[in-house]
Design an enzyme around this catalytic site. Structure first.
Site, PDB file in Angstrom:
ATOM      1  N   GLN A 128      -6.233  -5.111   0.759  1.00 11.18           N
ATOM      2  CA  GLN A 128      -7.623  -4.957   0.982  1.00 11.18           C
ATOM      3  C   GLN A 128      -8.517  -5.433  -0.032  1.00 11.18           C
ATOM      4  O   GLN A 128      -9.669  -5.820   0.168  1.00 11.18           O
ATOM      5  CB  GLN A 128      -7.995  -3.308   0.872  1.00 11.18           C
ATOM      6  CG  GLN A 128      -7.474  -2.495   2.064  1.00 11.18           C
ATOM      7  CD  GLN A 128      -7.737  -2.819   3.124  1.00 11.18           C
ATOM      8  OE1 GLN A 128      -8.997  -3.272   3.622  1.00 11.18           O
ATOM      9  NE2 GLN A 128      -6.707  -2.623   4.373  1.00 11.18           N
ATOM     10  N   CYS A 188      -1.956   4.907   7.832  1.00  9.61           N
ATOM     11  CA  CYS A 188      -0.891   4.798   7.234  1.00  9.61           C
ATOM     12  C   CYS A 188      -0.791   5.171   5.667  1.00  9.61           C
ATOM     13  O   CYS A 188      -0.270   4.390   4.895  1.00  9.61           O
ATOM     14  CB  CYS A 188      -0.781   3.057   7.253  1.00  9.61           C
ATOM     15  SG  CYS A 188      -0.401   2.487   9.017  1.00  9.61           S
ATOM     16  N   LYS A 210      -6.243 -10.090   6.942  1.00 14.96           N
ATOM     17  CA  LYS A 210      -7.342  -9.262   6.611  1.00 14.96           C
ATOM     18  C   LYS A 210      -8.325 -10.332   6.008  1.00 14.96           C
ATOM     19  O   LYS A 210      -9.152  -9.685   5.328  1.00 14.96           O
ATOM     20  CB  LYS A 210      -6.869  -8.097   5.667  1.00 14.96           C
ATOM     21  CG  LYS A 210      -5.971  -7.352   6.558  1.00 14.96           C
ATOM     22  CD  LYS A 210      -5.526  -5.866   5.455  1.00 14.96           C
ATOM     23  CE  LYS A 210      -4.440  -5.233   6.038  1.00 14.96           C
ATOM     24  NZ  LYS A 210      -4.705  -4.235   6.997  1.00 14.96           N
ATOM     25  N   ASP A 224      -0.593  -4.260  -4.754  1.00 12.01           N
ATOM     26  CA  ASP A 224      -1.040  -4.443  -3.414  1.00 12.01           C
ATOM     27  C   ASP A 224      -2.405  -4.584  -3.090  1.00 12.01           C
ATOM     28  O   ASP A 224      -3.315  -4.043  -3.239  1.00 12.01           O
ATOM     29  CB  ASP A 224      -0.550  -3.119  -2.726  1.00 12.01           C
ATOM     30  CG  ASP A 224      -0.827  -3.080  -1.138  1.00 12.01           C
ATOM     31  OD1 ASP A 224      -1.278  -4.326  -0.599  1.00 12.01           O
ATOM     32  OD2 ASP A 224      -0.663  -2.273  -0.482  1.00 12.01           O
ATOM     33  N   HIS A 272      -0.545   2.934   0.560  1.00 12.87           N
ATOM     34  CA  HIS A 272      -0.400   2.687   1.961  1.00 12.87           C
ATOM     35  C   HIS A 272       1.219   2.780   2.291  1.00 12.87           C
ATOM     36  O   HIS A 272       2.001   2.609   1.377  1.00 12.87           O
ATOM     37  CB  HIS A 272      -0.754   1.194   2.123  1.00 12.87           C
ATOM     38  CG  HIS A 272      -0.688   0.756   3.766  1.00 12.87           C
ATOM     39  ND1 HIS A 272       0.536   0.522   4.276  1.00 12.87           N
ATOM     40  CD2 HIS A 272      -1.785   0.662   4.785  1.00 12.87           C
ATOM     41  CE1 HIS A 272       0.327   0.158   5.708  1.00 12.87           C
ATOM     42  NE2 HIS A 272      -1.107   0.098   5.804  1.00 12.87           N
TER      43      HIS A 272
HETATM   44  N1  PMP Z   1      -1.277  -2.192   1.979  1.00  9.28           N
HETATM   45  C1  PMP Z   1      -2.576  -1.845   2.182  1.00  9.28           C
HETATM   46  C2  PMP Z   1      -3.537  -1.447   1.240  1.00  9.28           C
HETATM   47  C3  PMP Z   1      -3.019  -2.227   3.641  1.00  9.28           C
HETATM   48  O1  PMP Z   1      -4.353  -1.997   3.842  1.00  9.28           O
HETATM   49  C4  PMP Z   1      -2.410  -2.818   4.357  1.00  9.28           C
HETATM   50  C5  PMP Z   1      -2.737  -3.067   5.884  1.00  9.28           C
HETATM   51  N2  PMP Z   1      -3.221  -1.895   6.574  1.00  9.28           N
HETATM   52  C6  PMP Z   1      -0.818  -2.993   4.135  1.00  9.28           C
HETATM   53  C7  PMP Z   1      -0.587  -2.832   2.918  1.00  9.28           C
HETATM   54  C8  PMP Z   1       0.155  -3.700   5.133  1.00  9.28           C
HETATM   55  O2  PMP Z   1      -0.447  -4.948   5.541  1.00  9.28           O
HETATM   56  P1  PMP Z   1       0.204  -5.422   6.616  1.00  9.28           P
HETATM   57  O3  PMP Z   1       0.360  -4.627   7.947  1.00  9.28           O
HETATM   58  O4  PMP Z   1      -0.586  -6.880   6.963  1.00  9.28           O
HETATM   59  O5  PMP Z   1       1.490  -5.990   6.384  1.00  9.28           O
END
Ligand code: PMP
Length: 420
Positions: free
Chosen positions: A204, A365, A227, A201, A124
């Site tokens: 998910q 993203c 999430k 990370d 991401h």
């Molecule tokens: N890493 C992953 C794998 C994600 O799916 C996301 C959120 N889409 C993020 C990081 C970033 O999370 P946040 O926007 O809550 O900071």
């Protein structure tokens, strides 16, 4: 195994009775953010109604109450991920801020020219850009782990990419687009052999698989409350205490200090050293309620339901003419990314929205992953345990119609099955 009652679970999410575009909402964008149960909404409101005060600052009753609830949430998170102590749980705004914290605090103070940061093609942007920034600041280089044909980080290459110069390896536990579990245990093992740190990370993973940071043995693990049925604006950085102790503060301000003078400032102990300023108290307390809510669920039975829903959705999506999954392998969590032949992703998402189905279109993203897979973008349909088999049928039938008629499904009478 205890029973999981889908209906009882679903009933706790008030938004799921809303209508969208005149249709019952079918919320299939759970990888972006999950909906919130009533107990989380109540907890948020209760803080402002009953004990709104700043934490750790005052010796009056409201502040004591707020501080207790706030620190209780930290204990709940510590237990939920099996960290060793509360000092290892740092509050942030979300996964993004947690990664920026590590990049700027640990990375900026430890990396030097020629050092290597290892990332993967399925990252991401939140796990790419903070490392690019610190690489520019320090002269470190970024190296990349490739994916195998299933969209999973390939294990064969680990020893070629991770080596003596590697200082940190930062990978997604589960990609937000591919939905497959990466071999994080192997990655951590190889990184350790070269004395490189690891950051996982878990944005998910945390809502879909049990996470035990001690068993994993990673140095850092990050995730976001929103999430996993919690509020937005709250996240966690888990870090091993001995590492966090050595790292310099990320931001300066109130709460993160022990003493301040114009000559010299000393810093607070963990976890406060990394928590400058007034935090998102209401959000953190409500996140504690989300963890309590999750702990009250029959975990194995809930995951079993989710897995059955995932398998069913996969077999149903396969029947849609022209639908191509971005990787062929079935996902490990209910996150499905695909394109529909001769249809623009945003047209398909808009057509589904017109009949009440919320999914997401775009690059998610993950622009480098899109280039890697030679895609402009894709559609992503992501489920939660409050979704039903009937909702899947409804969305799949709508997709079939969109694909065959090659036009947007707009009319109300396109509803084919009443969702649960
Ligand atoms: N890493 C992953 C794998 C994600 O799916 C996301 C959120 N889409 C993020 C990081 C970033 O999370 P946040 O926007 O809550 O900071």
């Amino acid at each position: 195994m205890e029973n999981f009652s889908f209906r009882d679970f679903r009933q706790q999410f008030p938004i799921l009775t809303e209508q969208v575009n005149g249709q019952a909402l079918i919320y299939f964008d759970n990888a972006a953010t999950t909906q919130k149960p009533q107990c989380v909404i109540d907890s948020y409101q209760d803080y402002y109604q009953r004990c709104n005060a700043n934490v750790h600052r005052a010796s009056h009753a409201l502040s004591t109450m707020a501080t207790m609830d706030y620190e209780k949430a930290r204990s709940s998170v510590k237990n939920f991920i099996n960290a060793n102590t509360e000092q290892e749980v740092i509050w942030t705004k979300g996964s993004t801020e947690s990664i920026n914290l590590v990049a700027q605090s640990w990375g900026r103070s430890s990396l030097k020219a020629g050092d290597e940061i290892v990332l993967s093609y399925c990252a991401h942007h939140a796990n790419i850009v903070p490392w690019q920034l610190v690489a520019e600041q320090t002269g470190a280089k970024i190296k990349l782990l490739a994916l195998n044909e299933n969209g999973v980080i390939a294990t064969e290459q680990l020893e070629q990419v991770i080596g003596e110069r590697t200082k940190i390896v930062c990978v997604a536990h589960i990609s937000n687009v591919i939905g497959k579990i990466n071999p994080v245990a192997d990655i951590i093992r190889v990184a350790k052999r070269f004395q490189a740190l690891t950051l996982i990370d878990g944005a998910q993973a945390i809502a879909h698989i049990p996470v035990d940071v001690t068993a994993l043995g990673c140095d850092f693990y990050v995730f976001s409350a929103h999430k996993m049925y919690g509020p937005t604006g709250v996240g966690v950085l888990y870090g091993k205490q001995e590492l966090l102790d050595k790292m310099p503060p990320y931001q300066g301000g109130g709460e993160m200090i022990k003493s301040v003078s114009f000559d010299h400032t000393t810093f607070n102990t963990l976890p406060h050293k990394f928590e400058a300023g007034t935090p998102n108290i209401a959000g953190i307390i409500a996140f504690g309620a989300a963890i309590d809510f999750l702990n009250q669920q029959p975990c194995r039975a809930l995951l079993d339901y989710e897995n059955r829903l995932r398998d069913y959705c996969f077999t149903q999506l396969v029947t849609v003419p022209g639908l191509a999954f971005i990787v062929e392998a079935a996902p490990d969590i209910p996150v499905f990314s695909f394109t529909l032949a001769e249809h623009h992703n945003h047209d398909v998402a808009a057509a589904l929205d017109s009949v009440g189905v919320a999914i997401r279109a775009g690059h998610h993203c993950a622009m480098p992953l899109m280039s890697y897979l030679q895609l402009d973008g894709c559609l992503r349909l992501s489920l939660s345990a409050y979704n039903s088999f009937a909702e899947v049928d409804y969305a799949v039938t709508a997709l079939q119609r969109i694909s065959q008629e090659k036009l947007s499904v707009k009319s109300a009478d396109s509803r084919v099955i009443a969702p649960a």
